[in-house]
Design an enzyme around this catalytic site. Structure first.
Site, short mmCIF file in Angstrom:
data_model
loop_
_atom_site.label_atom_id
_atom_site.label_comp_id
_atom_site.label_asym_id
_atom_site.label_seq_id
_atom_site.Cartn_x
_atom_site.Cartn_y
_atom_site.Cartn_z
N ASP A 175 89.44 -99.05 12.05
CA ASP A 175 89.97 -100.07 11.14
C ASP A 175 89.84 -99.65 9.68
O ASP A 175 90.67 -100.02 8.85
CB ASP A 175 89.22 -101.39 11.36
CG ASP A 175 89.73 -102.14 12.60
OD1 ASP A 175 90.83 -101.80 13.09
OD2 ASP A 175 89.04 -103.05 13.06
N GLY A 176 88.80 -98.87 9.36
CA GLY A 176 88.63 -98.42 7.99
C GLY A 176 89.79 -97.58 7.50
O GLY A 176 90.23 -97.71 6.35
N ASP A 212 88.71 -108.30 3.21
CA ASP A 212 87.72 -109.16 2.54
C ASP A 212 87.30 -108.64 1.19
O ASP A 212 87.50 -107.47 0.83
CB ASP A 212 86.47 -109.33 3.43
CG ASP A 212 85.90 -108.01 3.93
OD1 ASP A 212 85.95 -107.01 3.20
OD2 ASP A 212 85.40 -107.98 5.08
N TYR A 266 83.17 -107.97 8.62
CA TYR A 266 81.85 -108.28 8.07
C TYR A 266 81.54 -109.77 8.14
O TYR A 266 80.42 -110.19 8.40
CB TYR A 266 81.81 -107.78 6.62
CG TYR A 266 80.44 -107.74 5.97
CD1 TYR A 266 79.28 -108.06 6.68
CD2 TYR A 266 80.31 -107.36 4.64
CE1 TYR A 266 78.03 -108.01 6.07
CE2 TYR A 266 79.08 -107.30 4.03
CZ TYR A 266 77.94 -107.63 4.74
OH TYR A 266 76.72 -107.57 4.14
#
Length: 288
Positions: free
Chosen positions: A72-73, A146, A188
């Site tokens: 995902d990063g 986020d 997160y």
């Protein structure tokens, strides 16, 4: 679809085996493929001599799609570039959870459907983030997952005031606060105790991190709100802001972070007809 950019994470895709197979499948389907690195790599890292890598800023000008290979990063890192260029993105998971990835590395055969337009586009909300110091703007960016404001590595709490449309929503003392999109609800924010939200929902999530006040709880707001976070008390007199896990910006006492819904949306390519809840159940089963 005529031209596809592939951005492999060299630290995830050993010897670029996955991207090589994906390139073969797409080329056989009549799609032009260009390899571009998604970020700068260590100079000590030896790239394969038989692969040619092109400049992303040049190739993106006439590309139809970016395919990211990694976790995902990697997808988050490329989402801003793809969104600003007005082209969709497709993720192939070579990481761990991979909530945003459409395909696993074992499902590459489905890429041939791109050549015939046999896919759908999933629109995802983004956040617009501006940090003010007095009247000056010291930081501005967009993000898909986020905005995180934290105390840093030192074991001392920070005091933050959170407002929605200028009205106090919460004052929390702890390790910080997360403002997430529905897409970021499984990142997160979830680890900090926030809820799982369908990625197409129209909400913001405000999640305190390790709050010392038992009354501080996650809040879900309308995406029409303007959220402001201000550092109000701190013995160290600073905190740190990052978007989508990127490089941190140091905040001083009195700095205000203003978060709104961005005018831009990330476009994710979908090849499989599956429910978001199927994805959640699958990922959690795999990582129990």
């Amino acid at each position: 679809m005529k031209k596809v950019i592939m951005t492999p994470n060299p630290y995830r895709d050993k010897d670029f085996q996955t991207v090589r197979e994906a390139a073969r499948i797409l080329k056989e389907a009549g799609v032009e493929v260009k390899l571009c690195l998604p970020f700068e790599i260590d100079r000590s890292y030896d790239l394969p001599k038989d692969l040619r890598f092109y400049r992303l800023d040049r190739e993106i000008q006439d590309a139809d799609l970016i395919i990211c290979f990694g976790g995902d990063g990697t997808i988050l890192h490329m989402s801003k570039t793809a969104t600003r260029a007005g082209i969709p993105i497709l993720g192939v998971n070579i990481g761990t959870m991979g909530f945003m990835a459409e395909l696993e590395s074992t499902e590459l055969d489905q890429l041939k459907r791109l050549a015939t337009g046999d896919y759908t586009i999933d629109k995802r909300m983004m956040l617009d983030v501006t940090v003010y110091r007095d009247r000056d703007i010291i930081f501005h960016d967009i993000c898909l997952n986020d905005v995180v404001i934290t105390k840093g590595a030192v074991a001392r709490i920070i005091h933050l005031a959170v407002e929605c449309d200028g009205v106090e929503a919460m004052e929390c003392a702890g390790d910080g606060v997360i403002v997430a999109t529905p897409t970021g609800s499984t990142a997160y924010s979830l680890s900090a105790g926030g809820p799982i939200v369908e990625p197409t929902a129209k909400n913001f999530l405000i999640t305190p991190i390790c709050a010392h006040d038992v009354g501080s709880r996650c809040m879900v707001t309308s995406d029409e709100r303007t959220i402001s976070v201000k550092l109000i008390r701190n013995m160290r007199r600073n905190a740190y802001l990052s978007v989508d896990g990127g490089k941190s910006v140091r905040l001083n006492m009195g700095d205000t972070s203003v978060i709104r819904k961005s005018n831009l949306e990330t476009s994710l390519v979908r090849l499989k007809d599956r429910s978001f809840y199927d994805v959640v159940n699958q990922k959690f089963r795999e990582h129990r």
